[in-house]
Structure formats: C-alpha cells, structure tokens
Design an enzyme around this catalytic site. Structure first.
Site, PDB file in Angstrom:
ATOM      1  N   CYS A   1     -35.153 -25.960   3.940  1.00  0.00           N
ATOM      2  CA  CYS A   1     -34.036 -25.497   2.916  1.00  0.00           C
ATOM      3  C   CYS A   1     -34.321 -26.587   1.599  1.00  0.00           C
ATOM      4  O   CYS A   1     -34.780 -25.438   0.890  1.00  0.00           O
ATOM      5  CB  CYS A   1     -32.821 -26.168   3.859  1.00  0.00           C
ATOM      6  SG  CYS A   1     -31.112 -25.693   2.814  1.00  0.00           S
ATOM      7  N   HIS A   2     -33.361 -27.497   1.597  1.00  0.00           N
ATOM      8  CA  HIS A   2     -33.836 -27.889  -0.067  1.00  0.00           C
ATOM      9  C   HIS A   2     -35.002 -29.206  -0.154  1.00  0.00           C
ATOM     10  O   HIS A   2     -34.939 -29.702  -1.057  1.00  0.00           O
ATOM     11  CB  HIS A   2     -32.239 -28.750  -0.359  1.00  0.00           C
ATOM     12  CG  HIS A   2     -31.299 -27.386  -0.475  1.00  0.00           C
ATOM     13  ND1 HIS A   2     -30.015 -26.857   0.322  1.00  0.00           N
ATOM     14  CD2 HIS A   2     -30.677 -27.233  -1.560  1.00  0.00           C
ATOM     15  CE1 HIS A   2     -29.488 -26.105  -0.152  1.00  0.00           C
ATOM     16  NE2 HIS A   2     -29.903 -25.845  -1.608  1.00  0.00           N
TER      17      HIS A   2
END
Length: 174
Positions: free
Chosen positions: A103-104
């Site tokens: 994800c991030h």
C-alpha cells in the site's frame, strides 16, 4: 528462519500488518516491531489493532535482521520524516535483503532514494511519487523485483502478498 524487522507506528493499516505478520509467523519466522521510540504501543488507523513496539530505532541494527516489512496506512509517511528510520530501510535495499512493502509502505523507500530502476507496485495515490523516484510502476496485485522487493497495492491483494513474502524467504532459506 528469518528475523523480520517491521517498521511501524500509529495509523498503520490494521490488516496490512496483522495478515502478513500471521503468514510470516505461521511459516516459522520472527516478526520484530520497530518505531522511532520503544516501550510503547501503537494503534492501527481502523482502531482494531494495538501493537506493542519491541524496539526503538536507536536500539536496532539492520545487520541483525534478515528482512524488512513495511505495512501501509499512514505509518510509512509518519516514519519517513526520521532520518534514522530512513537509513535503516535504505540499508536493506542497498544490501539486497528481502523487503516487503504494501500500500503506502513504499513511501519509506521513496524517501530512502532506493527505487531508481526498480519494479514495484503500491497504492494508486503514490504511483506518481514512485515514478518520480525512478521506479517502474506495475498495477498488479503483487510484484516481485529482483527476488528481493515484494510489493502490493491494497488489503485485497494480501493473499498474493503473503504468498510471495513467505515464498521469497523460503527460496532464500533464511
């Protein structure tokens, strides 16, 4: 079995920590949590998960770990303002040790300036950041670059992410 450093702080994406952690532990690996400071607990952004931090960044050395795991959520962005954390992550990339980012999570690797010419995926909102960092972005559920860097986009990609992180560690026999 591998000793996996996990860079994590408040507002991590709950399932992006718990699901890979469980997969790694089921495969016999040890997951160690690291934040800017130790002796505290952090909470996931969904409020479902509380994680005890094993060590502060000053108490660990990247050479003592076999792999690095960076869960997503807001945690990677909060961690990347600390040069100690960035240097810790950069060492894994420089040494070509296994790195798992979902994800991030790749935001920390962007700040570490470790993605030039690398293949990666991540959450769609950081695609331009990844490309500006010199990475080749792939919109796929999981991408394994040079049998070292495993990345995924979102919680729905967790089955593929978990499979590949466990497979990579098995392949490297750590």
């Amino acid at each position: 079995m591998a000793k996996v450093a996990t860079l994590i702080t408040d507002l991590f994406e709950d399932i992006e920590y718990t699901s890979p952690k469980e997969a790694l532990q089921e495969a016999g690996h040890t997951v160690v949590t690291i934040d800017k400071e130790g002796n505290k607990a952090v909470r996931g952004k969904q409020g479902e998960v509380r994680v005890e931090i094993d060590h502060g960044i000053d108490d660990v050395n990247p050479d003592d770990f076999d792999a690095l795991f960076i869960p997503g959520g807001f945690s990677p962005d909060l961690l990347r303002d600390d040069d100690r954390v960035v240097a810790f992550a950069k060492k894994f990339m420089s040494d070509m040790k296994p790195v798992f980012a979902i994800c991030h999570g790749p935001q920390l690797l962007i700040t570490a300036r470790s993605l030039e010419g690398r293949d990666i995926t991540g959450y769609k909102s950081i695609r331009v950041d990844l490309e500006n960092a010199g990475a080749n972005f792939h919109d796929e559920e999981v991408f394994v670059c040079q049998k070292q860097l495993v990345s995924s986009r979102t919680p729905k990609d967790l089955p593929a992410f978990n499979r590949e992180i466990v497979n990579l560690l098995k392949e490297k026999e750590l």
